[in-house]
Design a protein around this motif. Structure first.
Motif, PDB file in Angstrom:
ATOM      1  N   MET A  54       0.841  -1.173   0.000  1.00 58.22           N
ATOM      2  CA  MET A  54       0.000   0.000   0.000  1.00 58.22           C
ATOM      3  C   MET A  54       0.891   1.243   0.000  1.00 58.22           C
ATOM      4  O   MET A  54       1.859   1.294   0.717  1.00 58.22           O
ATOM      5  N   PHE A  55       0.530   2.208  -0.802  1.00 60.73           N
ATOM      6  CA  PHE A  55       1.289   3.446  -0.886  1.00 60.73           C
ATOM      7  C   PHE A  55       0.763   4.442   0.136  1.00 60.73           C
ATOM      8  O   PHE A  55      -0.408   4.787   0.120  1.00 60.73           O
ATOM      9  N   ARG A  56       1.656   4.882   1.028  1.00 60.02           N
ATOM     10  CA  ARG A  56       1.215   5.808   2.072  1.00 60.02           C
ATOM     11  C   ARG A  56       2.046   7.069   2.159  1.00 60.02           C
ATOM     12  O   ARG A  56       1.619   8.049   2.749  1.00 60.02           O
ATOM     13  N   GLU A  57       3.230   7.068   1.594  1.00 64.21           N
ATOM     14  CA  GLU A  57       4.108   8.244   1.596  1.00 64.21           C
ATOM     15  C   GLU A  57       4.291   8.695   0.154  1.00 64.21           C
ATOM     16  O   GLU A  57       5.181   8.228  -0.545  1.00 64.21           O
ATOM     17  N   LEU A  58       3.416   9.582  -0.288  1.00 70.24           N
ATOM     18  CA  LEU A  58       3.370   9.973  -1.697  1.00 70.24           C
ATOM     19  C   LEU A  58       4.110  11.282  -1.941  1.00 70.24           C
ATOM     20  O   LEU A  58       3.872  12.268  -1.240  1.00 70.24           O
ATOM     21  N   LEU A  59       4.973  11.256  -2.938  1.00 70.06           N
ATOM     22  CA  LEU A  59       5.681  12.454  -3.379  1.00 70.06           C
ATOM     23  C   LEU A  59       5.016  12.920  -4.665  1.00 70.06           C
ATOM     24  O   LEU A  59       4.951  12.178  -5.643  1.00 70.06           O
ATOM     25  N   VAL A  60       4.503  14.139  -4.656  1.00 71.35           N
ATOM     26  CA  VAL A  60       3.806  14.683  -5.821  1.00 71.35           C
ATOM     27  C   VAL A  60       4.662  15.781  -6.431  1.00 71.35           C
ATOM     28  O   VAL A  60       4.984  16.765  -5.769  1.00 71.35           O
TER      29      VAL A  60
END
Length: 154
Positions: free
Chosen positions: A1-7
């Motif tokens: 699961m992706f929880r630390e997203l860099l946008v």
């Protein structure tokens, strides 16, 4: 699961769509967003036209940085209060800066638009999204904005 997203955010329509997707994903997974804007360094070619008044590079960079800061702050205003968010404003080549941030910190996904503000430059030098896809240590979600809205009758 992706929880630390860099946008990666540059204000383009593709980046706005990527931010919306990342915002929804962070909300659904109780994740955290880091929204990053990279201020490009002015090229000496662009500044050395030989015409007109001399350019004060420090003043020009300060003005550009203020514009990018305003753009970043406006982007953060679109994120709900229940989604934790960090912001990063840095200078340099966008692709390398995004990869460096993903490598140096605990991001588990980069979310970015397929095209940004530098569309002409990407035709000549290769796109930022292509660079990030090739060099990223974490998965990359590249978000596209359709050229034409889908026909609702189909």
């Amino acid at each position: 699961m992706f929880r630390e997203l860099l946008v990666a955010f540059d204000g383009s329509s593709h980046a706005q769509r990527a931010l919306a997707e990342a915002r929804d994903l962070a909300h659904a997974t109780a994740g955290r967003l880091t929204v990053m804007t990279v201020v490009p360094e002015p090229s000496t070619w662009a500044l050395s036209s030989g015409y007109g008044a001399a350019v004060n590079l420090d003043e020009l960079m300060a003005e550009i940085e203020r514009e990018y800061q305003t753009m970043l702050d406006s982007a953060l205003d679109t994120i709900a209060d229940d989604v934790p968010v960090n912001k990063i404003l840095t200078r340099g080549p966008a692709g390398s800066s995004i990869v460096a941030e993903a490598s140096a910190n605990d991001h588990d996904l980069i979310v970015m638009g397929s095209r940004g503000r530098g569309e002409l430059r990407s035709l000549l030098l290769g796109s930022v999204s292509h660079h990030v896809l090739q060099a990223s240590p974490v998965p990359v979600l590249v978000v596209h904005v359709p050229d034409h809205p889908p026909n609702e009758q189909e």
